[in-house]
Design a protein around this motif. Structure first.
Motif, short mmCIF file in Angstrom:
data_model
loop_
_atom_site.label_atom_id
_atom_site.label_comp_id
_atom_site.label_asym_id
_atom_site.label_seq_id
_atom_site.Cartn_x
_atom_site.Cartn_y
_atom_site.Cartn_z
N LEU A 77 -69.00 -15.57 22.24
CA LEU A 77 -69.79 -14.41 22.65
C LEU A 77 -70.92 -14.12 21.68
CD1 LEU A 77 -66.95 -12.02 23.89
CD2 LEU A 77 -68.63 -13.22 25.30
N ARG A 78 -70.66 -14.30 20.41
CA ARG A 78 -71.71 -14.09 19.41
C ARG A 78 -72.80 -15.16 19.52
NH1 ARG A 78 -68.61 -13.90 15.53
NH2 ARG A 78 -68.71 -16.05 14.81
N LYS A 79 -72.44 -16.35 19.89
CA LYS A 79 -73.40 -17.46 19.95
C LYS A 79 -74.22 -17.44 21.23
CE LYS A 79 -73.60 -22.51 19.53
NZ LYS A 79 -72.80 -23.75 19.33
N TYR A 80 -73.60 -17.12 22.36
CA TYR A 80 -74.29 -17.23 23.65
C TYR A 80 -74.61 -15.89 24.29
CZ TYR A 80 -72.55 -22.01 23.23
OH TYR A 80 -72.28 -23.27 22.78
N GLY A 81 -73.88 -14.85 23.96
CA GLY A 81 -74.03 -13.60 24.69
C GLY A 81 -73.17 -13.60 25.94
N LEU A 82 -72.94 -12.44 26.50
CA LEU A 82 -72.01 -12.34 27.63
C LEU A 82 -72.57 -12.99 28.89
CD1 LEU A 82 -69.33 -11.27 28.67
CD2 LEU A 82 -70.48 -9.12 29.22
N THR A 83 -73.85 -12.77 29.21
CA THR A 83 -74.40 -13.31 30.46
C THR A 83 -74.50 -14.82 30.42
OG1 THR A 83 -76.63 -12.91 29.59
CG2 THR A 83 -75.65 -11.21 30.98
N ARG A 84 -74.94 -15.38 29.32
CA ARG A 84 -75.00 -16.84 29.20
C ARG A 84 -73.61 -17.43 29.09
NH1 ARG A 84 -78.47 -18.96 24.50
NH2 ARG A 84 -77.70 -20.91 25.43
N PHE A 85 -72.71 -16.72 28.49
CA PHE A 85 -71.34 -17.20 28.36
C PHE A 85 -70.66 -17.29 29.73
CE2 PHE A 85 -66.79 -16.22 27.66
CZ PHE A 85 -66.45 -17.34 26.92
N LEU A 86 -70.97 -16.36 30.62
CA LEU A 86 -70.41 -16.37 31.98
C LEU A 86 -71.27 -17.16 32.96
CD1 LEU A 86 -69.32 -12.62 32.30
CD2 LEU A 86 -67.89 -14.58 31.70
N PHE A 87 -72.43 -17.67 32.54
CA PHE A 87 -73.35 -18.40 33.39
C PHE A 87 -73.85 -17.53 34.55
CE2 PHE A 87 -70.77 -21.72 31.45
CZ PHE A 87 -71.74 -22.59 30.99
N VAL A 88 -74.13 -16.29 34.27
CA VAL A 88 -74.68 -15.39 35.28
C VAL A 88 -76.05 -14.87 34.88
CG1 VAL A 88 -72.43 -14.66 36.14
CG2 VAL A 88 -73.49 -13.39 34.28
N ASP A 89 -76.70 -15.50 33.91
CA ASP A 89 -78.05 -15.09 33.57
C ASP A 89 -79.01 -15.56 34.65
OD1 ASP A 89 -77.51 -17.67 32.89
OD2 ASP A 89 -79.04 -17.77 31.34
N ARG A 90 -80.21 -15.09 34.61
CA ARG A 90 -81.15 -15.37 35.69
C ARG A 90 -81.53 -16.84 35.77
NH1 ARG A 90 -82.06 -10.21 34.17
NH2 ARG A 90 -82.45 -8.69 35.83
#
Length: 454
Positions: free
Chosen positions: A136-149
């Motif tokens: 989570l610290r490395k990618y963030g929550l949205t990138r970690f879940l693959f739900v970013d734009r």
């Protein structure tokens, strides 16, 4: 005379062309206007739906991030890192150890059994906290879940994203509440059956054990549910990929989309492989020690001195089942794409053959097939001359069909050798690996029983 005849023919064609009335250009205008009005009418409605779905997605992600922050998973700064591990050390380690030292009696054997249980439960929570907080610290929550734009690509998935994230959010709350109620019932039952000198001290110890147990159980189970959520979000894209075979007919698009999905699976496997492996090792070691203590205990095993064994086993096995269910489900879905593509390839091939047959039959191909079969038996000139008027498919049509067939065959062969799935250092998490884990655990249980009971 032929020359003048040709001139008359040309004059007639020119006069015919000049007398033709051109199509009025204004006839298309109402259709264009109506279409543009419809597009202008529907476009704000679609934009409003997209904005509402994005807002709902942002809201549910904000709630999930708040829950993860409460459980000390968010460690983006030095202050949050220090605060998270200080809270974990105080609530998850110090509180239960102090409570067990104060609440130690010879009657209930708390210190003999529960120190090992608390140690393994805390170790499992620490593994979950280390692995998940790092990602989570490395990618963030949205990138970690693959739900970013950039990963979502289409807003049509936002509703499914909201549904899956909301379901996982409720699942975390349900499991945490279940752990709290289970531990509370166990501690209240023990407090009512065991005689202690000070009631206030017993209540304080009871509250410390309940809060500590619920906290570490929430951390370990939240990590399992988060892994399940990541896999469930990818299942949405695999389901859409199965529908893509019905919408499109371009093998290159299929391969590009499958490469993207397989890349996401490889990223998920890379991010969670250490966590899954350490979780399996910690749970196996905990169950090994638990079974060894239970079978090697010479006294009477009651709910008072052995109740935490059942509670800890339930929580640990539930976490393992959640992770294995998510991993095997997405692995089987990825492997099932091969069967879908093979069926699509067979249907398209049979349909193309049928279309060629219909094309040939429209020009007498059925008769041609009979004649072609009879050529080897009857070589009369009349039979050979009768084939001159038959309209067989051209070489370009046959070459196009063969090229499409080769492309589909190459696509299916690519899927057969690159099915994908969740892997742990090369081992695909599917039914075969689950069977291997089951027989390994059964062998371990048989070994412990042979050393303690037989």
């Amino acid at each position: 005379m032929p020359f003048f005849g040709s001139l008359d023919f040309i004059k007639k064609k020119v006069m015919a062309i000049q007398t033709e009335q051109p199509l009025p250009t204004h006839t298309n205008t109402p259709f264009l206007t109506s279409n543009s009005n419809q597009n202008q009418h529907h476009q704000p409605h679609e934009n409003n739906n997209n904005e509402e779905s994005e807002t709902a997605l942002d809201d549910v992600l904000a709630r999930l991030e708040a829950l993860l922050t409460l459980l000390c998973f968010k460690q983006s700064s030095l202050w949050s890192f220090t605060a998270s591990w200080t809270a974990f050390a105080a609530v998850g380690v110090a509180a239960p150890m102090v409570a067990l030292q104060v609440y130690d009696t010879d009657k209930n054997q708390i210190k003999g059994f529960e120190i090992g249980i608390v140690a393994f439960q805390t170790c499992l929570a620490a593994v979950s906290l280390i692995c998940l907080s790092h990602n989570l610290r490395k990618y963030g929550l949205t990138r970690f879940l693959f739900v970013d734009r950039h990963a979502a690509q289409m807003p049509c998935f936002h509703h499914d994203y909201v549904k899956q994230i909301s379901g996982s959010f409720r699942l975390i709350i349900l499991w945490v509440l279940s752990c709290f109620l289970l531990k509370t019932a166990r501690e209240i039952t023990r407090l009512s059956l065991v005689e202690e000198g000070s009631l206030w001290l017993s209540v304080a110890v009871l509250m410390a054990l309940i809060v500590s147990w619920t906290y570490v159980s929430a951390i370990s189970l939240s990590a399992c549910v988060l892994f399940h959520l990541v896999c469930s979000l990818q299942l949405i894209h695999f389901d859409d990929y199965g529908k893509l075979l019905q919408r499109e007919n371009d093998e290159l698009i299929f391969m590009e989309e499958h490469i993207r999905l397989r890349y996401h699976l490889s990223k998920i496997s890379h991010r969670f492989r250490i966590y899954l492996l350490l979780q399996f090792l910690v749970v196996t070691a905990s169950q090994f020690v638990t079974l060894l203590q239970v079978t090697g205990y010479g006294g009477v095993l009651t709910f008072i001195n052995g109740g935490d064994f059942a509670v800890s086993t339930l929580v640990q096995v539930a976490g393992i089942i959640i992770c294995l269910h998510a991993a095997t489900k997405i692995s089987h879905r990825a492997q099932g794409i091969v069967s879908l593509a093979s069926r699509w390839h067979a249907l398209v091939t049979c349909t193309s053959e049928a279309s060629k047959l219909r094309y040939c039959s429209s020009t007498g191909s059925l008769e041609a097939s009979n004649h072609l079969n009879s050529i080897s038996l009857n070589y009369s000139e009349s039979d050979l001359e009768s084939l001159d008027h038959l309209g067989t498919p051209s070489n370009a049509l046959l070459a196009s069909c063969m090229t499409s067939h080769h492309k589909r065959q190459a696509y299916v062969m690519y899927l057969q050798t690159n099915a994908g799935g969740i892997t742990i250092f090369g081992w695909t998490v599917d039914r075969s690996l689950v069977n291997t884990i089951f027989f390994f655990e059964l062998t371990l249980v048989t070994f412990v029983l042979s050393k303690t009971i037989l």
